[in-house]
Scaffold this motif. Structure first.
Motif, PDB file in Angstrom:
ATOM      1  N   ARG A  71       0.825  -1.210   0.000  1.00 36.45           N
ATOM      2  CA  ARG A  71       0.000   0.000   0.000  1.00 36.45           C
ATOM      3  C   ARG A  71       0.856   1.256   0.000  1.00 36.45           C
ATOM      4  O   ARG A  71       0.538   2.247  -0.664  1.00 36.45           O
ATOM      5  CB  ARG A  71      -0.925  -0.004   1.230  1.00 36.45           C
ATOM      6  CG  ARG A  71      -1.760   1.245   1.375  1.00 36.45           C
ATOM      7  CD  ARG A  71      -2.434   1.301   2.728  1.00 36.45           C
ATOM      8  NE  ARG A  71      -3.206   2.510   2.868  1.00 36.45           N
ATOM      9  CZ  ARG A  71      -2.711   3.694   3.217  1.00 36.45           C
ATOM     10  NH1 ARG A  71      -1.422   3.818   3.456  1.00 36.45           N
ATOM     11  NH2 ARG A  71      -3.488   4.741   3.323  1.00 36.45           N
ATOM     12  N   SER A  72       1.944   1.218   0.739  1.00 33.47           N
ATOM     13  CA  SER A  72       2.838   2.367   0.873  1.00 33.47           C
ATOM     14  C   SER A  72       3.655   2.636  -0.377  1.00 33.47           C
ATOM     15  O   SER A  72       4.344   3.650  -0.463  1.00 33.47           O
ATOM     16  CB  SER A  72       3.795   2.108   2.038  1.00 33.47           C
ATOM     17  OG  SER A  72       4.476   0.872   1.819  1.00 33.47           O
ATOM     18  N   LYS A  82      -4.035 -11.368   4.661  1.00 35.05           N
ATOM     19  CA  LYS A  82      -4.915 -11.478   5.835  1.00 35.05           C
ATOM     20  C   LYS A  82      -6.232 -12.140   5.525  1.00 35.05           C
ATOM     21  O   LYS A  82      -6.864 -12.746   6.397  1.00 35.05           O
ATOM     22  CB  LYS A  82      -5.142 -10.107   6.466  1.00 35.05           C
ATOM     23  CG  LYS A  82      -5.936  -9.119   5.621  1.00 35.05           C
ATOM     24  CD  LYS A  82      -5.086  -8.301   4.706  1.00 35.05           C
ATOM     25  CE  LYS A  82      -5.905  -7.253   3.951  1.00 35.05           C
ATOM     26  NZ  LYS A  82      -5.085  -6.089   3.628  1.00 35.05           N
ATOM     27  N   TYR A  83      -6.681 -12.011   4.299  1.00 34.71           N
ATOM     28  CA  TYR A  83      -7.981 -12.610   3.954  1.00 34.71           C
ATOM     29  C   TYR A  83      -7.947 -14.134   4.062  1.00 34.71           C
ATOM     30  O   TYR A  83      -8.982 -14.767   4.211  1.00 34.71           O
ATOM     31  CB  TYR A  83      -8.422 -12.172   2.566  1.00 34.71           C
ATOM     32  CG  TYR A  83      -8.618 -10.676   2.496  1.00 34.71           C
ATOM     33  CD1 TYR A  83      -9.566 -10.050   3.297  1.00 34.71           C
ATOM     34  CD2 TYR A  83      -7.830  -9.889   1.669  1.00 34.71           C
ATOM     35  CE1 TYR A  83      -9.730  -8.674   3.261  1.00 34.71           C
ATOM     36  CE2 TYR A  83      -7.992  -8.523   1.630  1.00 34.71           C
ATOM     37  CZ  TYR A  83      -8.950  -7.921   2.426  1.00 34.71           C
ATOM     38  OH  TYR A  83      -9.107  -6.562   2.408  1.00 34.71           O
ATOM     39  N   GLU A 114     -11.493  -0.438   6.759  1.00 32.04           N
ATOM     40  CA  GLU A 114     -11.798  -1.038   5.460  1.00 32.04           C
ATOM     41  C   GLU A 114     -10.521  -1.579   4.818  1.00 32.04           C
ATOM     42  O   GLU A 114      -9.518  -0.880   4.836  1.00 32.04           O
ATOM     43  CB  GLU A 114     -12.409   0.025   4.542  1.00 32.04           C
ATOM     44  CG  GLU A 114     -12.743  -0.487   3.158  1.00 32.04           C
ATOM     45  CD  GLU A 114     -13.057   0.638   2.173  1.00 32.04           C
ATOM     46  OE1 GLU A 114     -12.940   1.826   2.546  1.00 32.04           O
ATOM     47  OE2 GLU A 114     -13.393   0.314   1.032  1.00 32.04           O
ATOM     48  N   LEU A 115     -10.530  -2.691   4.259  1.00 31.19           N
ATOM     49  CA  LEU A 115     -11.542  -3.728   4.280  1.00 31.19           C
ATOM     50  C   LEU A 115     -11.194  -4.815   5.295  1.00 31.19           C
ATOM     51  O   LEU A 115     -12.064  -5.364   5.956  1.00 31.19           O
ATOM     52  CB  LEU A 115     -11.651  -4.348   2.869  1.00 31.19           C
ATOM     53  CG  LEU A 115     -12.564  -5.549   2.702  1.00 31.19           C
ATOM     54  CD1 LEU A 115     -14.030  -5.170   2.966  1.00 31.19           C
ATOM     55  CD2 LEU A 115     -12.414  -6.118   1.304  1.00 31.19           C
ATOM     56  N   ILE A 165      -0.132  -3.943   9.795  1.00 34.74           N
ATOM     57  CA  ILE A 165       0.530  -2.640   9.812  1.00 34.74           C
ATOM     58  C   ILE A 165       1.925  -2.805   9.228  1.00 34.74           C
ATOM     59  O   ILE A 165       2.695  -3.667   9.673  1.00 34.74           O
ATOM     60  CB  ILE A 165       0.609  -2.061  11.239  1.00 34.74           C
ATOM     61  CG1 ILE A 165      -0.787  -1.662  11.726  1.00 34.74           C
ATOM     62  CG2 ILE A 165       1.567  -0.863  11.294  1.00 34.74           C
ATOM     63  CD1 ILE A 165      -0.824  -1.120  13.144  1.00 34.74           C
ATOM     64  N   THR A 166       2.215  -1.983   8.219  1.00 33.98           N
ATOM     65  CA  THR A 166       3.558  -1.972   7.636  1.00 33.98           C
ATOM     66  C   THR A 166       4.235  -0.641   7.960  1.00 33.98           C
ATOM     67  O   THR A 166       5.132  -0.577   8.786  1.00 33.98           O
ATOM     68  CB  THR A 166       3.510  -2.201   6.115  1.00 33.98           C
ATOM     69  OG1 THR A 166       2.821  -3.424   5.841  1.00 33.98           O
ATOM     70  CG2 THR A 166       4.917  -2.287   5.533  1.00 33.98           C
TER      71      THR A 166
END
Ligand SMILES: O=P(O)(O)OC[C@H]1O[C@H](OP(=O)(O)OP(=O)(O)O)[C@H](O)[C@@H]1O
Ligand SMILES: O=C(O)c1cc(=O)[nH]c(=O)[nH]1
Length: 223
Positions: A71-72, A82-83, A114-115, A165-166
């Motif tokens: 994401r970063s 995670k899903y 989310e999500l 968390i990254t």
């Protein structure tokens, strides 16, 4: 094997969650016993059920290797999907049970981001009876136009519930948005903290990170 231990409240800053999580064999958790333990959650002493194989089980199902853009924008050769644990009802419940013990007593609302944070927050809400809140990345542009779906947040103490968390960027955005709506946000509880060890990536916004599992724990749990 199931172990029951007494622990003190606190998070990354004042206790090492590694101290109460090991690796060797553990079977399923007993529902009635866990409920009764949760009912005892008050004051400074909490009684937790340690899930000794959670790290190994999460690692086995979630850790992917390859080339990933995060994401970063960071590039990574490993990714925790995670899903893959959230879609497994038993694993989701086990993660949520560990989160219950990490919640600050003063939590009014459980803010699932989310999500991936949403199913976890829902499960923790179900276990604790505390209401959930579903925090969008961006407010809807129609209907209620809300960023945070659920009860009003103004004046409420929200504990954020996050999957991974990254860099802390997603949590920081949510914290700032909720504070702008009048909420108090001081703690995030996450399933997996893969941020650099011994650094709080959210110190700049005064947020305490309380992880169920750290990257180091997941690494240590590998066969
Ligand atoms: O700490 P950070 O550097 O911000 O990275 C972690 C964030 O990245 C992922 O979000 P993504 O938008 O991919 O997740 P989603 O699948 O939950 O929508 C993850 O769910 C965290 O929210
Ligand atoms: O930083 C991310 O975007 C990220 C990392 C990771 O391991 N898993 C995930 O869902 N997101």
């Amino acid at each position: 094997m199931r172990l029951t231990v007494a622990v003190s409240p606190g998070g990354r800053a004042c206790r090492d969650p590694r101290s109460r999580r090991g690796r060797a064999g553990c079977g399923g958790l007993d529902d009635a016993r866990s409920r009764s333990l949760l009912d005892q959650r008050s004051g400074l002493d909490r009684v937790s059920t340690v899930d000794e194989t959670l790290a190994a089980d999460i690692d086995a199902i979630c850790r992917l290797t390859g080339e990933f853009t995060l994401r970063s924008g960071q590039q990574a050769t490993e990714y925790f999907d995670k899903y893959l644990f959230e879609a497994d009802p038993g694993l989701l419940l086990r993660v949520a049970r560990q989160m219950v013990d990490l919640l600050p007593d003063e939590t009014d609302l459980l803010g699932g981001l989310e999500l991936g944070g949403v199913p976890i927050a829902t499960m923790v809400s179900s276990l604790t009876g505390r209401p959930a809140l579903y925090v969008r990345k961006q407010a809807k542009e129609y209907g209620t136009c809300k960023l945070a779906e659920g009860p009003d947040v103004a004046g409420r103490s929200i504990t954020l519930i996050e999957d991974v968390i990254t860099t802390g960027g997603a949590v920081r955005d949510a914290t700032n948005a909720l504070r702008a709506l009048g909420a108090t946000v001081e703690v995030v509880v996450c399933a997996i903290d893969r941020s650099p060890a011994d650094q709080n990536p959210l110190a700049d916004v005064g947020l305490e990170v309380r992880p169920v599992l750290t990257k180091a724990q997941l690494d240590a749990a590998r066969p």
